[in-house]
Write a protein that holds these residues in place. Structure first.
Motif: not given
Length: 200
Positions: A141-145, A160, A162-164, A167
């Motif tokens: 969902e657009g995020k890096v965990y 969390q 970062g963003e990405t 998927r």
């Protein structure tokens, strides 16, 4: 009570119930067959199995397996990414449940996976238990965990980082050399032959 009698006193207190992860570390061969070369490579197949289930469900078309220079292995797919939201029953992230609880996974929920590849599927938590270090990275969902573990125990809650636009899930693990005493070196030939079979 004298020591002699105590020694022969087989009571309820003598029965030890090991928690899932401890049990895997005490009896690894029950889960992965052996702690030699075959068992070592079996760790990779367990992680890849999860990605194959995503592929068979139509959610993923690329699975990448890297043997890294530092002795670790990374498996990355472009599937849906392991859920990271709170698991109501366990009170922690679903990712942490999958990684640290034996027998946790989406294959028991009949709606999540119509087809499932891994037959013995002991799961990624067993790989985690038998690794001195493991790191899960989820692109969702657009995020890096991210979450890291040592010998099956989480080092911090899922965070969390970062963003990405990607998927999927990436797992990197370092086999525990106190368990795999024979070798912790992966064979490229063994892994590439197996990956070729699986890709068919």
């Amino acid at each position: 009570m004298s020591e002699e009698i105590k020694k022969n006193n087989y009571s309820a207190d003598s029965i030890q119930a090991l928690e899932g992860m401890e049990h895997v570390r005490m009896r690894p061969s029950m889960y992965i067959g052996d702690v030699g070369v075959r068992g070592l490579h079996h760790l990779v197949y367990e992680v890849v199995d999860n990605s194959i289930d995503e592929a068979m469900g139509g959610h993923c078309d690329t699975i990448r397996v890297d043997i890294n220079e530092d002795g670790s292995v990374s498996v990355e797919d472009n599937g849906r990414g392991i859920p990271v939201d709170l698991h109501k029953k366990e009170g922690v992230s679903a990712l942490e449940v999958v990684m640290t609880k034996i027998g946790a996974g989406g294959k028991f929920d009949k709606d999540s996976y119509k087809v499932s590849g891994g037959l013995h599927g002991v799961g990624v938590s067993v790989v985690n238990a038998l690794s001195k270090h493991m790191k899960s990275t989820v692109f969702r969902e657009g995020k890096v965990y991210e979450q890291e573990y040592e010998r099956g125990k989480s080092l911090y809650p899922v965070k969390q980082v970062g963003e990405t636009t990607k998927r999927g899930t990436m797992q990197t693990f370092y086999p525990d050399d106190t368990i795999f005493t024979q070798t912790t070196e992966f064979s490229y030939d063994t892994l590439s032959a197996r990956m070729r079979e699986l890709s068919f």
